[in-house]
Motif scaffolding. Structure first.
Motif, short mmCIF file in Angstrom:
data_model
loop_
_atom_site.label_atom_id
_atom_site.label_comp_id
_atom_site.label_asym_id
_atom_site.label_seq_id
_atom_site.Cartn_x
_atom_site.Cartn_y
_atom_site.Cartn_z
N UNK A 58 0.83 -1.21 0.00
CA UNK A 58 0.00 0.00 0.00
C UNK A 58 0.87 1.26 0.00
N UNK A 59 1.96 1.23 0.74
CA UNK A 59 2.87 2.37 0.78
C UNK A 59 3.48 2.61 -0.61
N UNK A 60 3.88 1.55 -1.27
CA UNK A 60 4.49 1.69 -2.59
C UNK A 60 3.51 2.33 -3.57
N UNK A 81 -5.38 22.22 -8.38
CA UNK A 81 -5.12 21.19 -7.37
C UNK A 81 -4.02 21.66 -6.44
N UNK A 82 -4.06 21.18 -5.24
CA UNK A 82 -3.05 21.56 -4.25
C UNK A 82 -2.10 20.39 -4.01
N UNK A 83 -0.95 20.70 -3.46
CA UNK A 83 0.01 19.66 -3.13
C UNK A 83 -0.54 18.76 -2.03
N UNK A 84 -0.20 17.48 -2.05
CA UNK A 84 -0.68 16.59 -0.99
C UNK A 84 -0.07 16.97 0.35
N UNK A 85 -0.79 16.69 1.39
CA UNK A 85 -0.33 17.00 2.74
C UNK A 85 0.62 15.93 3.26
N UNK A 86 0.73 15.87 4.56
CA UNK A 86 1.66 14.94 5.18
C UNK A 86 1.02 13.68 5.70
N UNK A 87 -0.13 13.30 5.16
CA UNK A 87 -0.82 12.10 5.65
C UNK A 87 0.02 10.84 5.45
N UNK A 88 0.68 10.73 4.32
CA UNK A 88 1.51 9.55 4.06
C UNK A 88 2.68 9.48 5.04
N UNK A 90 2.73 10.79 8.02
CA UNK A 90 2.15 10.45 9.32
C UNK A 90 1.83 8.98 9.44
N UNK A 91 1.32 8.39 8.35
CA UNK A 91 1.00 6.96 8.37
C UNK A 91 2.27 6.12 8.52
N UNK A 92 3.33 6.49 7.84
CA UNK A 92 4.59 5.76 7.96
C UNK A 92 5.14 5.90 9.37
N UNK A 93 5.07 7.10 9.94
CA UNK A 93 5.54 7.31 11.31
C UNK A 93 4.73 6.50 12.31
N UNK A 94 3.41 6.47 12.14
CA UNK A 94 2.55 5.70 13.04
C UNK A 94 2.84 4.20 12.94
#
Length: 113
Positions: A58-60, A81-88, A90-94
């Motif tokens: 899923x990360x890939x 469109x706007x740049x994506x946030x830091x959700x990815x 944050x998910x990797x850190x979690x």
């Protein structure tokens, strides 16, 4: 007038870094599936390994889509469109924190035996 964004090799390096991160997660999951049976016994070792492999895939995929979106926005191909946030991130850190807690629990279980 020059462009605000020069694609250069930066997007490729970023995608390769995400690919290495997901590959490291997959390899770590496979190592866990190999090493944990001696510690946990039964099938309790399968869950962390399979969860890690699914998360690596899923990360890939998510990182590939994120890279394409960033490139489109920065090259002005996706107006509005706007740049994506830091959700990815944050998910990797979690997930990394979760792996650390799981490792701590395994170490404590081994020490108590």
């Amino acid at each position: 007038m020059s462009a605000l964004y020069d694609p250069g090799l930066q997007p490729e390096r970023t995608e390769l870094a995400w690919r290495r991160t997901s590959l490291a997660l997959a390899v770590g999951s496979l190592v866990a599936m190999r090493m944990l049976p001696a510690t946990l016994g039964g099938v309790g070792w399968v869950v962390p390994g399979l969860v890690g492999l699914v998360c690596a895939g899923a990360l890939w995929q998510t990182a590939r889509h994120r890279t394409a979106r960033v490139n489109d926005v920065l090259l002005e191909r996706a107006a509005g469109r706007v740049l994506p946030g830091g959700a990815l991130l944050g998910a990797v850190a979690a997930f990394t924190a979760l792996i650390g807690v799981f490792g701590l629990v395994v170490v404590i279980l081994v020490a108590l035996r």
